[in-house]
Design a protein around this motif. Structure first.
Motif, short mmCIF file in Angstrom:
data_model
loop_
_atom_site.label_atom_id
_atom_site.label_comp_id
_atom_site.label_asym_id
_atom_site.label_seq_id
_atom_site.Cartn_x
_atom_site.Cartn_y
_atom_site.Cartn_z
N ASN A 197 41.59 -36.01 57.03
CA ASN A 197 40.17 -36.06 56.73
C ASN A 197 39.38 -35.26 57.76
O ASN A 197 39.58 -35.39 58.96
N LEU A 198 38.47 -34.41 57.28
CA LEU A 198 37.54 -33.70 58.14
C LEU A 198 36.14 -34.20 57.80
O LEU A 198 35.67 -34.04 56.67
N THR A 199 35.47 -34.82 58.76
CA THR A 199 34.15 -35.40 58.53
C THR A 199 33.07 -34.47 59.06
O THR A 199 33.10 -34.07 60.23
N LEU A 200 32.13 -34.14 58.20
CA LEU A 200 31.00 -33.30 58.56
C LEU A 200 29.72 -34.12 58.53
O LEU A 200 29.49 -34.90 57.60
N TYR A 201 28.89 -33.94 59.55
CA TYR A 201 27.62 -34.65 59.65
C TYR A 201 26.46 -33.65 59.56
O TYR A 201 26.43 -32.66 60.32
N PHE A 202 25.52 -33.92 58.64
CA PHE A 202 24.35 -33.07 58.50
C PHE A 202 23.10 -33.87 58.84
O PHE A 202 22.95 -35.02 58.42
N ASP A 203 22.21 -33.25 59.57
CA ASP A 203 21.03 -33.92 60.12
C ASP A 203 20.09 -34.39 59.03
O ASP A 203 19.59 -33.60 58.21
N GLY A 204 19.83 -35.71 59.00
CA GLY A 204 18.95 -36.29 57.99
C GLY A 204 17.51 -35.81 58.12
O GLY A 204 16.81 -35.64 57.11
N ILE A 205 17.05 -35.58 59.34
CA ILE A 205 15.67 -35.11 59.55
C ILE A 205 15.48 -33.74 58.91
O ILE A 205 14.45 -33.47 58.28
N SER A 206 16.48 -32.86 59.04
CA SER A 206 16.37 -31.53 58.44
C SER A 206 16.32 -31.63 56.92
O SER A 206 15.60 -30.86 56.26
N ILE A 207 17.08 -32.57 56.35
CA ILE A 207 17.08 -32.76 54.89
C ILE A 207 15.72 -33.26 54.43
O ILE A 207 15.16 -32.80 53.44
N ASN A 208 15.14 -34.24 55.17
CA ASN A 208 13.82 -34.76 54.84
C ASN A 208 12.77 -33.66 54.95
O ASN A 208 11.91 -33.50 54.09
N ASP A 209 12.86 -32.87 56.01
CA ASP A 209 11.89 -31.81 56.25
C ASP A 209 11.97 -30.73 55.16
O ASP A 209 10.97 -30.09 54.83
N HIS A 210 13.16 -30.52 54.57
CA HIS A 210 13.34 -29.53 53.52
C HIS A 210 12.58 -29.92 52.25
O HIS A 210 12.08 -29.06 51.52
N GLY A 211 12.52 -31.24 51.96
CA GLY A 211 11.65 -31.72 50.90
C GLY A 211 12.09 -31.47 49.47
O GLY A 211 11.26 -31.33 48.58
N ILE A 212 13.42 -31.42 49.22
CA ILE A 212 13.93 -31.17 47.87
C ILE A 212 14.86 -32.30 47.45
O ILE A 212 15.81 -32.63 48.18
N ASP A 213 14.59 -32.91 46.28
CA ASP A 213 15.50 -33.90 45.71
C ASP A 213 16.63 -33.19 44.97
O ASP A 213 16.49 -32.06 44.52
N GLY A 214 17.77 -33.87 44.80
CA GLY A 214 18.86 -33.33 44.00
C GLY A 214 20.19 -33.46 44.70
O GLY A 214 20.32 -34.16 45.71
N PHE A 215 21.20 -32.79 44.16
CA PHE A 215 22.48 -32.77 44.85
C PHE A 215 22.43 -31.65 45.89
O PHE A 215 21.66 -30.69 45.78
N PHE A 216 23.23 -31.77 46.91
CA PHE A 216 23.36 -30.73 47.93
C PHE A 216 24.74 -30.10 47.79
O PHE A 216 25.66 -30.69 47.24
N LYS A 217 24.86 -28.91 48.30
CA LYS A 217 26.16 -28.25 48.27
C LYS A 217 26.42 -27.57 49.60
O LYS A 217 25.49 -27.17 50.31
N ILE A 218 27.70 -27.51 49.95
CA ILE A 218 28.10 -26.79 51.14
C ILE A 218 28.25 -25.33 50.74
O ILE A 218 29.16 -24.96 50.00
N GLY A 219 27.32 -24.50 51.21
CA GLY A 219 27.32 -23.11 50.81
C GLY A 219 28.49 -22.33 51.35
O GLY A 219 29.08 -21.50 50.67
N SER A 220 28.85 -22.60 52.59
CA SER A 220 30.01 -21.93 53.19
C SER A 220 30.63 -22.86 54.22
O SER A 220 29.94 -23.65 54.86
N LEU A 221 31.94 -22.76 54.36
CA LEU A 221 32.70 -23.60 55.29
C LEU A 221 33.68 -22.70 56.02
O LEU A 221 34.50 -22.03 55.39
#
Length: 680
Positions: free
Chosen positions: A438-462
Motif C-alpha cells: 500500500n502507498l498512502t498519499l495525503y492531499f491538503d484539505g485546506i487547498s481542496i477547500n480553497d479550490h472551491g470545486i465539488d465533484g470527484f478528484f483525480k490524480i493527474g500524474s504520479l
C-alpha cells in the motif's frame, strides 16, 4: 522535439499536394452525430454520450455529464471536428470568423487554401513558368550549397500568397521549399505580392539533395495559394528541370550509414537493461554533433528517447543510443518498435526486430493500481468535523528496497490543478516484498477547500523518484476518487499586513515565514509597499518570522500569532532599524590584528539597552558572513538595537582579564560607525 516539429511541417507540405487532388471525406467518429446547433457538438465523453447534456457512466463508476473544451461545428445537422469540415463549408466559416475576431483574411488562408483549391476550376493568379534554374557554391569548395529555382507567376490581384515547391527525381520526392512562416499554429504569409508578373526564388538545400542520392532529370511541382479581398487563388503545375548528379551537391557534415540493434545486459539477470541502437556515422567535417533517438510503438505512441552529444573527428564512428529497458517494460507493448533518428537535418526511420516487453528490465518500484476497497477517504485529524486531508491508497510493487520520493498532483474533475501530496519532498523507505504494498498519499484539505470545486478528484500524474532524483516510474491519471464537496474539507485561514520600519517606510522584498511547532506552513514576500499575504493556513497558533538579510540595518523579527478557522487576520509589523558598529583592534603601528578568542574579547557596554555591563562576542571576518557588511581582516561587527534614534555606547577591548583600551561613541539608527581600539 525538433524531430516531431520537422515531421509535422513535412506532413503539411505533402498534405497541400495530396489534399488538393482528392475529395475530403470526413471519417466517422464520436462527433458524427445529429445536432441542431454548435452547442450540441461541444463535448468529449468517452462513454458514448450523444451530446454534452447526456449523463454517462465514467470508468470510475461516477455518473457525470460530458464536459469539454473541444471545438466542433454543427453543419447540416451533423457534428464535425474542425479538421473534418467539408471543403465547401470552409470559406463561409472563415468569413464569419474573420468578422467576429476582426483578423486579417490571410491569417486563415494556410488552412483554407488546400481545401478551397478543389473548387477552383479557373484559378485567377497563375504559375507561368520556370524563369531560370542555377546552382550556388557559397564556400568555393566546388560543391553546390543549394539549387535555386526562379519561378514566374501572374498575380491578378494584390494580396498575400503562399508558393510551395517540391523537388522530384522521377517519382521520388527529394526535398521541398515553402515560402511561409509559422505563427500560433496558423500560417501567416510574408509574400505580399503586387498585381502583375512576379518572380520568386525557391532555394533547395544541397545537403538534402545529396542525402537522397538521386541522379537524373529533376522536376519541380509548384503550388500557388493566396487570398485577396474575398477571392481565393490556387494553381498547381509541374515542370521538368535539367539533369543533376547528387554528387555535385554539398556533402553533409555527417550522415547515418548503418543501423544495428540488440538487447543489452548490464545486470547479471536475463533481462535486457537497454535496447541498444548502434549507429554508424560517416563524418566529413570534425565538430560537435547531437544524435537524437525516439522509440515509438507501431501506432506512433512515444515509449522513450535518448540523446548523445559528442565531438567527432573526420571518419567513420559508431555511436550507441540506449533506450531504457524499464520504459519498454512499462509500455506493455509486444512486437516491432519504430525507431526515429535525427542527425543535423537528417531523419531516418527504422523498424526494429520483434520483442516481448517481458524481456526487458522491471522498474525498481512500479505502480499497480487501487490497493483496497477504501482507496480514498477524508481524514479529520483534529475531530472538528472537517477533513484535514484527502487520503488515497494505491498499490505498488517494490523490487528493490531503498529510499524513494513520491510526487502526485491532485486535479479536479475538469483537469484543473489543486495541489501536490503533502509529503512529496520527503524520502520514503520502501522494502522489497513478494506482495503488492500500500502507498498512502495525503492531499491538503485546506487547498481542496480553497479550490472551491465539488465533484470527484483525480490524480493527474504520479511519479516516483529514487534517492538520486531519477524517475523510476510515472503514470498519468491513475485514479479518480469518490465524490466530495469542497466544504467537507478544512476551511482556509489567511494572514495579511504591512511591514514598515520605525520611520513608517515600507520594507520591500522581505521574506516572511509562518511555522507551527512541527513544520513550516507558509511563506510570503513583501511588495514595494511592504504588503504581504500568506494563505491556505489551518487554524491554530503560529510563530511568524521575518528575515531581513537584504538590509543589514534591519534585525530579524519573530512573534506569535493565533488564527481562527476561516479567519483573514491583518497583522501589521514595525521593525526598528539598528545601528552597525565595526570595531578594529590596532597594534602600536596601527595595523589591524586578529584577537585570540580564548584570551581576548570585545565588550559592548550600554546600560540603557543591556542593563549593565554586557559582553557580546561579535561577528568576525573568519566566522561571520553577513550580506551588506564587508569585513576586512581584524574587523569585528556589532548589530545594535537602540532605544532611541541615537544612543551612547562604550566598547572595551579585554586581554588576559585586563582592559587594553575603551571608547565611548554616540551611535545612530541606520548608520555604520568604525571604532578603533589599541593594544597597549
Amino acid at each position: 522535439m525538433i524531430l516531431k516539429t520537422k515531421i509535422l511541417v513535412l506532413f503539411f507540405v505533402v498534405g497541400i499536394v495530396l489534399i488538393c487532388g482528392c475529395v475530403n471525406n470526413p471519417a466517422p467518429d464520436i462527433y458524427d452525430r445529429s445536432c441542431v446547433s454548435d452547442e450540441d457538438c461541444i463535448f468529449t465523453c468517452y462513454c458514448g454520450a450523444i451530446n454534452k447534456n447526456e449523463i454517462c457512466n465514467e470508468p470510475s463508476g461516477i455518473m457525470l455529464k460530458c464536459l469539454s473544451e473541444a471545438v466542433v461545428k454543427c453543419i447540416n445537422n451533423t457534428c464535425y471536428e474542425w479538421s473534418e469540415i467539408p471543403a465547401a463549408e470552409w470559406y463561409e466559416l472563415n468569413k464569419t470568423k474573420l468578422a467576429e475576431d476582426k483578423l486579417p483574411a490571410d491569417v486563415f488562408i494556410g488552412h483554407t487554401c488546400p481545401f478551397l483549391g478543389l473548387n477552383l476550376s479557373n484559378p485567377n493568379s497563375k504559375i507561368l513558368e520556370i524563369a531560370s534554374e542555377h546552382c550556388a557554391d557559397l564556400d568555393d569548395d566546388n560543391l553546390y550549397d543549394y539549387l535555386a529555382i526562379n519561378t514566374k507567376v501572374n498575380i491578378t490581384e494584390t494580396g498575400n500568397y503562399l508558393l510551395t515547391g517540391i523537388l522530384l527525381s522521377g517519382e521520388n520526392k527529394i526535398c521541398s521549399e515553402i515560402k511561409e512562416i509559422s505563427y500560433s499554429s496558423v500560417f501567416v504569409f510574408p509574400l505580399y505580392l503586387e498585381q502583375g508578373i512576379r518572380t520568386i526564388d525557391l532555394n533547395f538545400s544541397g545537403e538534402e539533395i545529396y542525402r537522397k542520392k538521386q541522379s537524373g532529370i529533376y522536376a519541380i511541382n509548384l503550388s500557388l495559394c493566396g487570398m485577396s479581398n474575398e477571392t481565393i487563388h490556387f494553381d498547381s503545375k509541374t515542370f521538368n528541370l535539367s539533369y543533376y548528379n547528387y554528387t555535385q551537391f554539398q556533402k553533409p557534415r555527417a550522415e547515418i550509414i548503418e543501423i544495428y540493434e540488440y538487447g543489452e545486459h548490464i545486470n547479471k539477470d536475463d533481462l535486457f537493461d537497454y535496447l541498444t541502437i548502434e549507429v554508424q556515422l560517416d563524418v566529413w567535417k570534425s565538430g560537435n554533433y547531437t544524435i537524437y533517438g525516439l522509440l515509438e510503438t507501431e501506432y506512433h505512441t512515444s515509449i522513450t528517447e535518448d540523446k548523445v552529444e559528442t565531438h567527432l573527428d573526420k571518419g567513420k564512428h559508431n555511436i550507441k543510443i540506449r533506450f531504457e529497458g524499464t520504459h519498454i517494460y512499462k509500455s506493455k507493448i509486444n512486437g516491432s518498435f519504430i525507431l526515429n533518428l535525427e542527425l543535423l537535418d537528417e531523419f531516418k526511420t527504422y523498424n526494429t526486430s520483434k520483442y516481448n516487453y517481458t524481456e526487458f528490465q522491471r522498474p525498481k518500484v512500479e505502480f499497480i493500481g487501487v490497493f483496497s476497497d477504501f482507496a480514498d477517504f477524508g481524514a479529520d485529524s483534529d475531530n472538528d468535523g472537517k477533513y484535514d486531508y484527502l487520503v488515497v491508497n494505491l498499490g505498488i510493487n517494490v523490487r528493490k528496497s531503498g529510499d524513494y520520493m513520491i510526487s502526485a498532483w491532485l486535479q479536479d474533475m475538469y483537469g484543473k490543478d489543486i495541489c501536490y501530496n503533502i509529503d512529496r519532498a520527503n524520502k520514503t523507505r520502501l522494502f522489497d516484498s513478494r506482495e503488492i504494498q500500500n502507498l498512502t498519499l495525503y492531499f491538503d484539505g485546506i487547498s481542496i477547500n480553497d479550490h472551491g470545486i465539488d465533484g470527484f478528484f483525480k490524480i493527474g500524474s504520479l511519479v516516483i523518484y529514487d534517492a538520486n532524483d531519477n524517475v523510476i516510474d510515472a503514470i498519468d491519471n491513475p485514479y479518480n476518487t469518490s465524490f466530495y464537496k469542497f466544504t467537507d474539507f478544512e476551511p482556509t485561514s489567511k494572514i495579511t499586513g504591512f511591514i514598515t520600519d520605525d520611520r513608517g517606510q515600507p520594507i520591500s522584498k522581505t521574506h516572511i515565514m509562518l511555522h507551527s511547532r512541527f513544520s513550516s506552513l507558509g511563506a510570503g514576500i513583501t511588495d514595494d509597499k511592504g504588503y504581504y499575504s500568506i494563505g491556505k493556513i489551518k487554524k491554530g497558533n503560529y510563530t511568524i518570522n521575518i528575515l531581513t538579510r537584504e538590509n543589514p540595518y534591519l534585525p530579524d523579527y519573530e512573534n506569535s500569532i493565533n488564527l481562527a478557522e476561516g479567519q483573514t487576520k491583518k497583522f501589521n509589523i514595525t521593525i526598528n532599524r539598528q545601528s552597525i558598529a565595526i570595531v578594529r583592534i590596532l597594534d602600536n603601528e596601527n595595523n589591524s590584528i586578529i584577537i585570540d578568542k580564548n584570551s581576548e574579547f570585545i565588550q559592548l557596554l550600554s546600560p540603557k539597552r543591556f542593563g549593565g555591563y554586557t559582553q557580546e562576542y561579535s561577528c568576525a571576518i573568519d566566522f561571520c558572513n553577513y550580506e551588506g557588511v564587508n569585513l576586512k581582516k581584524g574587523e569585528y561587527v556589532f548589530f545594535i538595537e537602540l532605544q532611541s534614534d541615537s544612543q551612547e555606547c562604550t566598547f572595551r577591548y579585554i586581554k588576559n582579564s585586563g582592559v587594553q583600551d575603551y571608547k565611548t561613541i554616540n551611535l545612530e539608527k541606520g548608520k555604520t560607525n568604525y571604532i578603533d581600539l589599541h593594544l597597549t
